[in-house]
Design a protein around this motif. Structure first.
Motif, PDB file in Angstrom:
ATOM      1  N   ASP A   1       0.864  -1.186   0.000  1.00 54.79           N
ATOM      2  CA  ASP A   1       0.000   0.000   0.000  1.00 54.79           C
ATOM      3  C   ASP A   1       0.899   1.234   0.000  1.00 54.79           C
ATOM      4  O   ASP A   1       1.145   1.855   1.028  1.00 54.79           O
ATOM      5  CB  ASP A   1      -0.901  -0.019   1.239  1.00 54.79           C
ATOM      6  CG  ASP A   1      -2.041   1.003   1.125  1.00 54.79           C
ATOM      7  OD1 ASP A   1      -2.247   1.527   0.012  1.00 54.79           O
ATOM      8  OD2 ASP A   1      -2.689   1.268   2.144  1.00 54.79           O
TER       9      ASP A   1
ATOM     10  N   VAL B   1       2.646   4.936  -0.813  1.00 49.07           N
ATOM     11  CA  VAL B   1       2.220   6.325  -0.657  1.00 49.07           C
ATOM     12  C   VAL B   1       1.898   6.952  -2.009  1.00 49.07           C
ATOM     13  O   VAL B   1       2.657   6.832  -2.960  1.00 49.07           O
ATOM     14  CB  VAL B   1       3.336   7.140   0.032  1.00 49.07           C
ATOM     15  CG1 VAL B   1       2.982   8.626   0.032  1.00 49.07           C
ATOM     16  CG2 VAL B   1       3.552   6.662   1.459  1.00 49.07           C
ATOM     17  N   ASP B   2       0.724   7.582  -2.106  1.00 44.83           N
ATOM     18  CA  ASP B   2       0.449   8.550  -3.163  1.00 44.83           C
ATOM     19  C   ASP B   2      -0.437   9.639  -2.560  1.00 44.83           C
ATOM     20  O   ASP B   2      -0.893   9.517  -1.420  1.00 44.83           O
ATOM     21  CB  ASP B   2      -0.183   7.904  -4.408  1.00 44.83           C
ATOM     22  CG  ASP B   2      -1.545   7.285  -4.146  1.00 44.83           C
ATOM     23  OD1 ASP B   2      -2.293   7.806  -3.295  1.00 44.83           O
ATOM     24  OD2 ASP B   2      -1.872   6.273  -4.787  1.00 44.83           O
TER      25      ASP B   2
ATOM     26  N   LYS C   1      -4.105   8.603  -1.373  1.00 44.06           N
ATOM     27  CA  LYS C   1      -4.103   7.723  -0.202  1.00 44.06           C
ATOM     28  C   LYS C   1      -3.669   8.482   1.044  1.00 44.06           C
ATOM     29  O   LYS C   1      -4.227   8.313   2.130  1.00 44.06           O
ATOM     30  CB  LYS C   1      -3.173   6.536  -0.444  1.00 44.06           C
ATOM     31  CG  LYS C   1      -3.696   5.516  -1.429  1.00 44.06           C
ATOM     32  CD  LYS C   1      -2.691   4.387  -1.587  1.00 44.06           C
ATOM     33  CE  LYS C   1      -3.184   3.362  -2.600  1.00 44.06           C
ATOM     34  NZ  LYS C   1      -2.193   2.273  -2.798  1.00 44.06           N
ATOM     35  N   LEU C   2      -2.644   9.309   0.883  1.00 40.48           N
ATOM     36  CA  LEU C   2      -2.102  10.037   2.025  1.00 40.48           C
ATOM     37  C   LEU C   2      -3.145  10.987   2.611  1.00 40.48           C
ATOM     38  O   LEU C   2      -3.388  11.006   3.822  1.00 40.48           O
ATOM     39  CB  LEU C   2      -0.859  10.816   1.584  1.00 40.48           C
ATOM     40  CG  LEU C   2      -0.015  11.461   2.680  1.00 40.48           C
ATOM     41  CD1 LEU C   2       0.460  10.432   3.688  1.00 40.48           C
ATOM     42  CD2 LEU C   2       1.164  12.194   2.072  1.00 40.48           C
TER      43      LEU C   2
ATOM     44  N   GLY D   1      -6.366  10.845   2.184  1.00 42.16           N
ATOM     45  CA  GLY D   1      -7.497  10.070   2.675  1.00 42.16           C
ATOM     46  C   GLY D   1      -7.286   9.576   4.099  1.00 42.16           C
ATOM     47  O   GLY D   1      -8.235   9.487   4.890  1.00 42.16           O
ATOM     48  N   LYS D   2      -6.037   9.253   4.451  1.00 45.20           N
ATOM     49  CA  LYS D   2      -5.732   8.799   5.812  1.00 45.20           C
ATOM     50  C   LYS D   2      -5.894   9.926   6.834  1.00 45.20           C
ATOM     51  O   LYS D   2      -6.057   9.673   8.036  1.00 45.20           O
ATOM     52  CB  LYS D   2      -4.297   8.272   5.861  1.00 45.20           C
ATOM     53  CG  LYS D   2      -4.054   7.011   5.047  1.00 45.20           C
ATOM     54  CD  LYS D   2      -4.536   5.772   5.764  1.00 45.20           C
ATOM     55  CE  LYS D   2      -4.142   4.517   5.007  1.00 45.20           C
ATOM     56  NZ  LYS D   2      -4.568   3.280   5.695  1.00 45.20           N
TER      57      LYS D   2
ATOM     58  N   LEU E   1       0.945   3.003   5.530  1.00 45.70           N
ATOM     59  CA  LEU E   1       1.419   3.446   4.224  1.00 45.70           C
ATOM     60  C   LEU E   1       2.932   3.276   4.153  1.00 45.70           C
ATOM     61  O   LEU E   1       3.651   3.552   5.113  1.00 45.70           O
ATOM     62  CB  LEU E   1       1.040   4.905   3.971  1.00 45.70           C
ATOM     63  CG  LEU E   1      -0.408   5.179   3.567  1.00 45.70           C
ATOM     64  CD1 LEU E   1      -0.598   6.655   3.282  1.00 45.70           C
ATOM     65  CD2 LEU E   1      -0.825   4.362   2.364  1.00 45.70           C
TER      66      LEU E   1
END
Length: 434
Positions: free
Chosen positions: A68, A70-71, A74-75, A77-78, A133
């Motif tokens: 999973d 890092v982009d 995603k970052l 969203g966390k 991540l």
């Protein structure tokens, strides 16, 4: 948790196969004292086949592949609902905010004032990388506690392939030949200071077809002799091992010299295939040690050049693909169609006399070149046919094929005429009992 990265490598070997995959074998230093029960094994290929893992040196109970990575989406969203900081140019300090929405567009709530900011100007500063991540893929090994100094890990990965390319220059009755291999890496990882092996042959795999991959193309055309590559038979295949180490970056292609020879004898003739009137140019090379070769040729593309005597420049004169060719076998190249050689094929007559079928054919050949030309003419006939009244000597390489070899002098015209007959009559044999 014990960390293990590519910096701990004591040996890295990469074996690449034709069909879009490779085998990675690593030996890494790993100082376990017996207190550890988990290992995080970093720097693995993003396209690895986890089910192919082989691990030596530790007793592994469970393996998890964490990828999973890092982009931006995603970052962010966390961090929805969490505290972040907004840094605005020319304003000292950071504005403490809560991230309400990460897309499309940013929505922040100022912690001090309660103001809601929609797509604010400035840089968003995050406190730390959220749990879960990764900046690069990793294998997590759950192990039984033990003491060891190293670990061996091997696995297959998609995104690796290689192909052979041959470059030949015609020089009178001989040719100069260089064999190169082009390696493609789209596995998601850079291989540094690795040992490289290439396996030639068709290895069966119970997988869907894999796409060949191409990335940034870098040609390493440094001087390299055939002694830099060791070739040997290996489990019904052929294995090429490059001496020393090299580096192959992710999304990179690299070209390495496999072998070469300067004065290789060859034969040139012309061929007319069945049902065709095109006169094809054919080159034949015997892959023998006496000819300066005698190595297995991996499947690949053969490009042929010839030097213009007027200015000394090279001119490309054709190419063909070859299959895997063992030593002591013949390589045949169809490099183009002859401009000054002409063929016409004509059926002169057909007849059926009570089940006996006959066809008479004429094949006209003309040579407009300033030098003799050997033309091999192939003609398809029924397997059971008999050849009658042939004007030229013929061979039958297969039951359903005739071959005429005709040497044409400059300006000459030749007519090949022959009759082929098939007896389709039904013969009844009467059996008389005694």
């Amino acid at each position: 948790m014990k960390m293990c990265t590519m910096k701990d490598d004591k040996d890295l070997c990469l074996t690449i196969y034709h069909d879009g995959f490779g085998l990675i074998a690593e030996r890494r230093a790993l100082n376990l004292t017996g207190d550890e029960n988990r290992i995080r094994f970093f720097d693995v290929a993003q396209r690895m086949e986890v089910e192919s893992l082989r691990i030596e040196g530790v007793d592994v109970i469970e393996v998890n592949y964490e990828y999973d990575l890092v982009d931006k989406a995603k970052l962010l969203g966390k961090y929805v609902g969490e505290t972040v900081y907004l840094k605005v140019r020319d304003i000292p300090g950071n504005r403490e905010c809560r991230l309400l929405s990460a897309g499309p567009g940013l929505i922040l709530e100022d912690v001090m004032t309660g103001e809601v900011l929609v797509d604010p100007e400035g840089e968003l500063v995050l406190p730390k990388l959220p749990e879960g991540l990764l900046v690069r893929p990793a294998l997590i090994f759950q192990i039984r506690p033990c003491e060891t100094e190293e670990i061996n890990v091997s696995y297959l990965t998609k995104g690796l392939s290689w192909e052979a390319n041959y470059v030949a220059e015609l020089k009178g009755q001989t040719l100069g030949l260089d064999a190169w291999v082009e390696i493609h890496n789209e596995s998601g990882i850079t291989f540094s200071d690795m040992r490289l092996k290439l396996l030639a042959g068709e290895v069966n795999r119970a997988l869907p077809d894999l796409d060949k991959v191409f990335g940034e193309r870098i040609y390493c055309l440094h001087e390299q002799s055939s002694q830099d590559v060791e070739e040997k038979s290996f489990s019904d295949y052929h294995l090429y091992t490059f001496r020393g180490t090299t580096t192959l970056k992710d999304n990179q292609s690299k070209q390495l010299r496999l072998f070469g020879s300067d004065k290789v004898p060859y034969r040139r003739y012309y061929e007319v295939a069945p049902y065709s009137e095109d006169v094809r140019i054919v080159l034949e090379i015997d892959n023998t040690a006496e000819n300066g070769l005698g190595m297995p040729f991996p499947a690949g593309t053969f490009k042929v050049y010839q030097r213009d005597e007027a200015d000394g420049g090279l001119t490309f004169v054709g190419e063909d693909k070859i299959d895997h060719t063992p030593k002591d076998e013949r390589i045949r190249l169809y490099i183009g169609e002859a401009f000054d050689l002409w063929c016409e094929r004509k059926c002169l007559s057909k007849s059926n006399n009570r089940g006996i079928w006959q066809e008479q054919w004429q094949i006209m050949l003309k040579n407009h070149k300033d030098e003799p030309a050997l033309i091999r003419v192939l003609h398809r006939i029924p397997d059971t046919a008999e050849v009658k009244e042939a004007s030229h000597a013929w061979k039958r390489p297969e039951a359903g094929k005739l071959l005429f070899d005709v040497e044409l002098q400059p300006g000459a015209v030749e007519q090949i005429v022959f009759m082929a007959a098939v007896d389709d009559r039904v013969h009844v044999i009467k059996h008389v009992e005694k």
